[in-house]
Design an enzyme around this catalytic site. Structure first.
Site, mmCIF file in Angstrom:
data_model
loop_
_atom_site.group_PDB
_atom_site.id
_atom_site.type_symbol
_atom_site.label_atom_id
_atom_site.label_comp_id
_atom_site.label_asym_id
_atom_site.label_seq_id
_atom_site.Cartn_x
_atom_site.Cartn_y
_atom_site.Cartn_z
ATOM 1 N N ASN A 90 0.725 4.186 -2.855
ATOM 2 C CA ASN A 90 0.530 5.619 -2.633
ATOM 3 C C ASN A 90 1.652 6.445 -3.259
ATOM 4 O O ASN A 90 1.425 7.555 -3.726
ATOM 5 C CB ASN A 90 0.429 5.909 -1.135
ATOM 6 C CG ASN A 90 -0.954 5.607 -0.599
ATOM 7 O OD1 ASN A 90 -1.673 4.769 -1.140
ATOM 8 N ND2 ASN A 90 -1.347 6.275 0.464
ATOM 9 N N LYS A 147 0.839 -1.210 0.000
ATOM 10 C CA LYS A 147 0.000 0.000 0.000
ATOM 11 C C LYS A 147 0.869 1.254 0.000
ATOM 12 O O LYS A 147 0.515 2.278 -0.627
ATOM 13 C CB LYS A 147 -0.918 -0.011 1.224
ATOM 14 C CG LYS A 147 -1.775 1.255 1.407
ATOM 15 C CD LYS A 147 -2.640 1.555 0.201
ATOM 16 C CE LYS A 147 -3.775 2.523 0.527
ATOM 17 N NZ LYS A 147 -3.367 3.753 1.180
#
Length: 303
Positions: free
Chosen positions: A178, A174
């Site tokens: 991002n 994750k």
């Protein structure tokens, strides 16, 4: 299934609601009573303390899902919840924790024989209707117990989610997600900025964004959101050019440095966010002063 959802902000509340729509039993807990009351109105069961929340769980293993700010808040919440659980119960950290913290949390819980899963969660305010992208880390046999929850939160039972590796892997993936997002957003921002600057063509940015949505190589969900923003206000005059970062972009850059992996686009995108917050912009003032000193170039004086 049933679970406690701790943290009922924009993400946590919508995730709880999607789970409720999927037939799960959700006990909602937040620091503010008003937020808990709102969750109850939407169909969740409320709890005004961690003890009350965990105490309402009837099935085994008991499942507690965290959607709280990364760092100290997450660590303290995990410690408090762990004291209320027993062997074989499961804590899921669905927030944006640093993967290094996640590995430490997993080791701490393993000593207590409490199972742990980290879920990198993407979807923002659209997750309720579109589903969430879930990057899951942890032991396969533990994650398997949570399959019905992940299948409900995801865009489809077999799409948009999966185990990506051991503890910490979910939050690591994750984090990189991002970082990529930073670069893509910066590219769109710069491109539309150049279009806007070409005054003689009188370009309609909203129209262009919609043209690009169909057949274009750059068509994407981010472009869809750009089009939506331009439809609402083509000049974006009501939005201050101040861009925050959640921390994951800078963690991605740190990781790139540690691994000797060149990541100039993501790094520069992060730096541009910093630049957006500098209202004094001393470096630019110094540049102007230097040009004036060596070349006699004019400077604009502050009023």
């Amino acid at each position: 299934m049933e679970l406690v959802m701790i943290g009922l902000g924009k993400m946590g509340m919508n995730m709880a609601l999607r789970l409720l729509h999927g037939g799960h039993r959700v006990i909602g807990y937040a620091l503010t009573s008003a937020t808990v009351d709102e969750a109850v109105k939407l169909g969740a069961e409320g709890a005004h303390s961690l003890e009350e929340a965990v105490g309402k769980l009837k099935q085994s293993p008991r499942i507690v899902w965290l959607m709280v700010p990364a760092g100290k808040a997450t660590t303290e919440t995990i410690e408090k919840v762990a004291a209320l659980l027993r062997k074989g119960d499961i804590i899921v950290d669905g927030g944006n924790s640093n993967y290094k913290d996640t590995i430490r949390h997993a080791e701490m819980l393993e000593a207590k024989e409490i199972d742990f899963v980290d879920s990198g969660t993407s979807g923002g305010i659209w997750g309720l209707s579109e589903g969430y992208s879930l990057m899951v880390g942890g032991r396969p046999e533990v994650i398997e117990k949570l399959d019905p929850i992940f299948e409900t939160l995801a865009p489809a039972p077999d799409k948009g989610w999966g185990r990506v590796g051991p503890h910490g892997a979910g939050h690591f993936v994750k984090m990189i997600h991002n970082g990529i997002e930073y670069g893509m957003m910066q590219a769109f921002a710069e491109g539309f900025g150049i279009l806007k600057a070409k005054k003689e063509f009188e370009l309609d940015l909203a129209q262009i964004s919609h043209i690009w949505q169909n057949g274009s190589v750059v068509r994407s969900w981010l472009l869809d959101l750009a089009a939506r923003a331009l439809d609402e206000d083509a000049s974006l005059a009501q939005i201050k050019p101040w861009v925050v970062d959640s921390g994951e972009g800078r963690w991605t850059v740190f990781e790139a440095v540690d691994l000797d992996v060149p990541a100039p686009v993501i790094t520069l995108a992060l730096q541009m966010r910093f630049a957006s917050r500098d209202e004094e912009n001393f470096p630019a003032r110094m540049l102007a002063a230097l040009r004036n000193q060596f070349g006699g170039h004019a400077v604009k004086r502050s009023e």
